[in-house]
Design a protein around this motif. Structure first.
Motif, PDB file in Angstrom:
ATOM      1  N   ILE A  89       0.836  -1.204   0.000  1.00  0.00           N
ATOM      2  CA  ILE A  89       0.000   0.000   0.000  1.00  0.00           C
ATOM      3  C   ILE A  89       0.869   1.251   0.000  1.00  0.00           C
ATOM      4  O   ILE A  89       0.636   2.203  -0.762  1.00  0.00           O
ATOM      5  N   ASP A  90       1.906   1.258   0.841  1.00  0.00           N
ATOM      6  CA  ASP A  90       2.807   2.418   0.894  1.00  0.00           C
ATOM      7  C   ASP A  90       3.574   2.585  -0.413  1.00  0.00           C
ATOM      8  O   ASP A  90       3.754   3.702  -0.921  1.00  0.00           O
ATOM      9  N   LYS A  91       4.030   1.464  -0.968  1.00  0.00           N
ATOM     10  CA  LYS A  91       4.808   1.517  -2.210  1.00  0.00           C
ATOM     11  C   LYS A  91       3.987   2.087  -3.355  1.00  0.00           C
ATOM     12  O   LYS A  91       4.525   2.792  -4.231  1.00  0.00           O
ATOM     13  N   ALA A  92       2.689   1.787  -3.337  1.00  0.00           N
ATOM     14  CA  ALA A  92       1.811   2.285  -4.397  1.00  0.00           C
ATOM     15  C   ALA A  92       1.347   3.714  -4.134  1.00  0.00           C
ATOM     16  O   ALA A  92       0.604   4.288  -4.945  1.00  0.00           O
ATOM     17  N   GLY A  93       1.756   4.286  -3.003  1.00  0.00           N
ATOM     18  CA  GLY A  93       1.362   5.652  -2.676  1.00  0.00           C
ATOM     19  C   GLY A  93      -0.100   5.780  -2.292  1.00  0.00           C
ATOM     20  O   GLY A  93      -0.707   6.839  -2.485  1.00  0.00           O
TER      21      GLY A  93
END
Length: 550
Positions: free
Chosen positions: A408-412
């Motif tokens: 989720i964080d990696k996808a912003g």
């Protein structure tokens, strides 16, 4: 000596054929003793309160009827948490805690550290004694985050109290035994009852003698036939289904045969048989230190029967009547062994049961099954389309769905946005009533409905999913066209029997006060004059306690 009630072929076979030799009769309790010599805590796996009420007129004199008429019976008792399954319910009984404290949130869930599914009593550092052990087998209470009544009793008596638990399921025994007791569970590969290396390295002599007698083999070649006259089953949903046989394709007792014993009365007869052997082998109720002992018994057969045939079936009806007769024999044994005024019992269940979807549909009730694989595949496809190919779900063991914070964080993305997108899509699917998200649990809290309260109690921030899915009433996760299940916050799954009996401690009667299974541990702690378990949130059921037990 008790004989089998299963079949005409078994009537002449003594149930104690392989039990340990009888120990000397226990010495009378001292006049100053106010606590029971033996406390028996019994769970009937998968027994809804509704079945006790519906079939009570057919019970004999010494089993359920003795509890109903000679003990205290709460008519509005509940497993008061949202995910009503075996492990969660058993953990509640003697911890007095809800899942948000005791940490057993399902039978299986996802370990956040590895992203892999784990079993509630799985412990790869320990193995069954003398039996094959798979890595995911239940061998210890390591995942139970709180102590139990048995642990407190052991502590209060300097570890002199004996705490033993026995069950047809590993989780049924382990979660009643707690950290300091000893659990014995039925081995479906051999038909033995065995413990694990969490508790000891070698079985005591009485267990070895019991196993050597192979009492599990006495059912081979027999059939499960009706106990009562055909007219007794006239109001049941299904016609005659009594064609269940105990055999194996190999022509002799083997793993296939021993597994089949779990699907009917034999597993419960064997469990009570082994409980008798434990009472005699460990001198339960005759503790030389003069302190109380605790015996946990979880009878697993009814759950297997209800899953396969439904609680509305003739098979379930007949099994309950057989169980009633088994209890009568066991209670009579305790009267003789411990003394009628020396023991007390609490009987409850780990969860109730919904009727099968097909039966409910015939009653014109909206009911059905939600295919878990299709549901999760559709959700993953929807989230990928919504968030530009992102894969924010790491794993799922419904009703729990786990999100991948790193992805989720990696996808912003924002976690709350993913939660809401998933929740909206899920609630639009057939059979889904509601979805509880981590944000909803942590920030919004409960809105005040009964369901919200039960779901909050059932959610553990470290073990539960980031999304917890609730089906509509009479709907369930699964596929196929038969059988029944449980696991929801609805009353058919939460409503369970809660009965207590003990001449010197319990005032008989039907009690209409609301009660919960988590009330058992603090109530027994009051009777035993020991500290309640640390996580206990239930109340002491003072209305049923006689003066000396208050």
């Amino acid at each position: 000596m008790k004989t089998s009630l299963l079949l005409p072929l078994a009537l002449s076979i003594p149930l104690h054929a392989a039990a340990a030799p009888a120990a000397p009769a226990p010495a009378p309790a001292s006049a100053s003793s106010s606590a029971p010599k033996l406390v028996v805590v019994m769970a009937v796996d998968g027994l809804p309160q509704e079945q006790v009420v519906r079939y009570r007129d057919q019970f004999g004199q010494g089993g359920f009827r003795r509890l109903l008429e000679g003990g205290a019976w709460f008519t509005d008792a509940h497993q008061a948490h949202g995910t009503t399954v075996t492990a969660v319910g058993h953990a509640a009984i003697l911890t007095g805690a809800y899942p948000n404290q005791h940490g057993i949130v399902a039978n299986n869930w996802v370990d956040r550290a590895t992203g892999q599914q784990v079993y509630c009593t799985e412990d790869r550092d320990h193995k069954y004694i003398g039996e094959e052990t798979d890595p995911s087998d239940g061998t210890s209470p390591a995942r139970l985050r709180v102590d139990t009544l048995g642990d407190q009793l052991r502590y209060a008596t300097g570890n002199r109290a004996r705490v033993i638990a026995v069950s047809g399921k590993d989780r049924g025994a382990i979660l009643l035994a707690g950290k300091g007791g000893t659990a014995y569970m039925y081995m479906e590969s051999s038909g033995n009852f065995a413990s694990s290396t969490w508790y000891m390295q070698q079985h005591p002599q009485w267990v070895q003698r019991y196993q050597a007698g192979k009492p599990q083999d006495r059912y081979y070649g027999q059939k499960w036939t009706p106990l009562l006259a055909d007219s007794a089953y006239a109001n049941d949903a299904e016609g005659p289904l009594f064609n269940f046989s105990y055999y194996s394709e190999g022509g002799k007792p083997d793993a296939d045969y021993y597994k089949r014993l779990k699907e009917g009365p034999p597993v419960d007869e064997l469990t009570l048989d082994f409980a008798r052997a434990a009472i005699e082998g460990e001198a339960l109720g005759a503790n030389p230190a003069g302190v109380p002992d605790l015996l946990g018994v979880s009878l697993s057969g009814h759950d297997y029967v209800n899953h396969r045939h439904g609680p509305e079936s003739r098979m379930s009806h007949d099994h309950l009547q057989r169980l009633d007769r088994m209890l009568a024999g066991f209670f009579s044994y305790l009267d003789k062994r411990v003394g009628a005024d020396g023991w007390m019992i609490v009987l409850t269940a780990d969860h109730g049961f919904a009727n099968s979807a097909e039966f409910s549909q015939r009653q014109r009730i909206d009911a059905g099954r939600v295919d878990s694989k299709k549901l999760m595949a559709g959700l993953e496809q929807h989230l990928a389309a919504t968030f530009n190919g992102a894969k924010p779900i790491t794993n799922a063991v419904l009703p729990n769905i786990y999100l991948d914070g790193g992805a989720i964080d990696k996808a912003g993305l924002k976690r709350a946005d993913v939660e809401q997108a998933a929740s909206r899509w899920l609630q639009a699917q057939a059979g889904i009533a509601d979805v509880y998200t981590r944000t909803r649990f942590e920030e919004s809290g409960a809105t005040g409905t009964r369901q919200d309260l039960l779901m909050r109690r059932g959610w553990h921030r470290h073990e539960s999913g980031d999304l917890v899915v609730v089906t509509r009433p009479y709907w369930a996760f699964g596929s196929g066209t038969g059988g029944a299940t449980h696991g929801t916050p609805y009353r058919y799954d939460t409503s369970v029997p809660l009965m207590m009996m003990g001449k010197r401690w319990i005032a008989p009667g039907n009690y209409t006060q609301y009660a919960e299974v988590v009330d058992i541990a603090p109530t027994l702690a009051a009777v035993l004059k020991v500290r309640a378990p640390a996580g206990a949130e239930g109340r002491v059921l003072t209305e049923v306690l006689r003066g000396s037990a208050r």
